[in-house]
Design an enzyme around this catalytic site. Structure first.
Site, short mmCIF file in Angstrom:
data_model
loop_
_atom_site.label_atom_id
_atom_site.label_comp_id
_atom_site.label_asym_id
_atom_site.label_seq_id
_atom_site.Cartn_x
_atom_site.Cartn_y
_atom_site.Cartn_z
N SER A 152 0.84 -1.19 0.00
CA SER A 152 0.00 0.00 0.00
C SER A 152 0.89 1.25 0.00
O SER A 152 1.96 1.27 -0.61
CB SER A 152 -0.95 -0.04 1.20
OG SER A 152 -1.81 1.08 1.18
N SER A 153 0.47 2.30 0.70
CA SER A 153 1.22 3.54 0.72
C SER A 153 0.66 4.45 1.80
O SER A 153 -0.53 4.36 2.15
CB SER A 153 1.11 4.26 -0.64
OG SER A 153 1.59 5.58 -0.56
N TYR A 166 -4.39 7.89 -6.97
CA TYR A 166 -3.44 6.94 -6.38
C TYR A 166 -3.77 6.65 -4.92
O TYR A 166 -3.79 5.50 -4.49
CB TYR A 166 -2.02 7.50 -6.50
CG TYR A 166 -0.96 6.60 -5.93
CD1 TYR A 166 -0.54 5.46 -6.60
CD2 TYR A 166 -0.35 6.91 -4.71
CE1 TYR A 166 0.44 4.64 -6.08
CE2 TYR A 166 0.63 6.09 -4.18
CZ TYR A 166 1.02 4.96 -4.86
OH TYR A 166 2.00 4.13 -4.33
N LYS A 170 -4.88 2.90 -3.04
CA LYS A 170 -4.21 2.27 -1.90
C LYS A 170 -5.17 2.10 -0.72
O LYS A 170 -5.06 1.13 0.04
CB LYS A 170 -2.98 3.09 -1.50
CG LYS A 170 -1.89 3.09 -2.58
CD LYS A 170 -1.49 1.67 -2.98
CE LYS A 170 -0.35 1.64 -3.97
NZ LYS A 170 0.07 0.26 -4.33
#
Length: 281
Positions: A152-153, A166, A170
């Site tokens: 993920s982020s 984006y 995630k």
């Protein structure tokens, strides 16, 4: 000396370079056999070279497989290629570790986001992990020993400018992580890790609006402080302007590798910090 992942099979998507290649290196060093996935033909040489190097350096078997995991056909092809390469003499095939790493980022301010940006990013970052995990599911262990790690982020939580799309992908991946942890509880643990800035071309390609927006976050991230005499000179020099250094890919890979071990068997459904403290939960 017995290595902790000896005899296990891992699949890492998007692993010809960057974080994916570092994850593959970490798993190979622990004895894991590997399927290295890549999408573009331009990555063929890099993926094959990595497979050869890991096989030679760590005494494991690694094969590179080209497949677009954002399509049903590509995901099925990846798992079928793994089956063809790693079915044992008794006809048994098992996927012990799956790392859903492949991802893209198309960052832009809200007025400039396009439908094509949205569809392409969600196809790779959300549909891809779903399709690959679906295709892998029949071949997961049945004793809870399997390991799935989704990359993920911090963008899923931070609300960085230019990351409407984006960041959303995630967040969706983290939601699927929790659902799969319940649905696959007798087969595998399922966790995510959430890197912040990481060395490499994806971070370097971010637009100025994004880099300006995260500057304060970088300044306040404990482990992003560059250290003279420890970090390379160019990293220390760049950190003076940016506020801190990005993670080295091996640092993120180490956290993924930790989650793939037997000792992590009581951890599932979690988003585990891989960002130096940029996000604290």
């Amino acid at each position: 000396m017995t290595r902790p992942l000896e005899g296990k099979l891992g699949i890492v998507t998007g692993s010809s370079r960057g974080i994916g290649a570092a994850i593959a290196e970490n798993l190979a060093s622990k004895g894991c056999q590997l399927v290295l996935n890549y999408t573009s033909s331009s990555s063929t040489d890099a993926a094959n070279a990595l497979a050869g190097r890991l096989s030679s350096a760590h005494g494991i078997r690694a094969v590179a497989v080209q497949a677009d995991v954002g399509t049903p056909e590509g995901a099925a092809s990846l798992i079928e290629s793994a089956r063809q390469h790693f079915t044992d003499a008794a006809g048994r095939f098992q996927i012990d570790i799956l790392v859903n790493n492949a991802g893209i980022a198309r960052n832009n301010l809200l007025p400039r986001v396009t439908v094509e940006d949205f569809e392409a990013t969600y196809r790779v970052n959300v549909l891809g992990p779903l399709l690959v995990t679906q295709a892998a599911e029949p071949h997961l262990p049945r004793d809870r020993s399997g390991r799935i790690v989704n990359i993920s982020s911090v963008s899923s939580q931070a609300g960085f400018v230019t990351q409407s799309v984006y960041g959303g992908t995630k967040a969706a991946l983290e939601a699927m992580t929790r659902t799969w942890a319940r649905e696959l509880a007798e087969r595998a643990t399922v966790n995510a890790v959430n890197p912040g800035p990481v060395e490499g071309p994806m971070y370097a390609a971010n637009p100025p609006e994004f880099l300006n927006d995260i500057h304060g976050w970088v300044l306040r991230t404990p482990l992003m402080r560059a250290r003279e005499g420890v970090d390379p000179d160019d990293v220390v020099r760049d950190a003076r302007a940016s506020g801190g250094r990005p993670a080295y890919t091996r640092e993120v890979a180490g956290i993924v590798g930790m989650l793939c071990g037997e000792e992590a068997g009581w951890c599932t459904g979690q988003v585990v910090c891989a960002n130096g403290g940029m996000i604290m939960q």
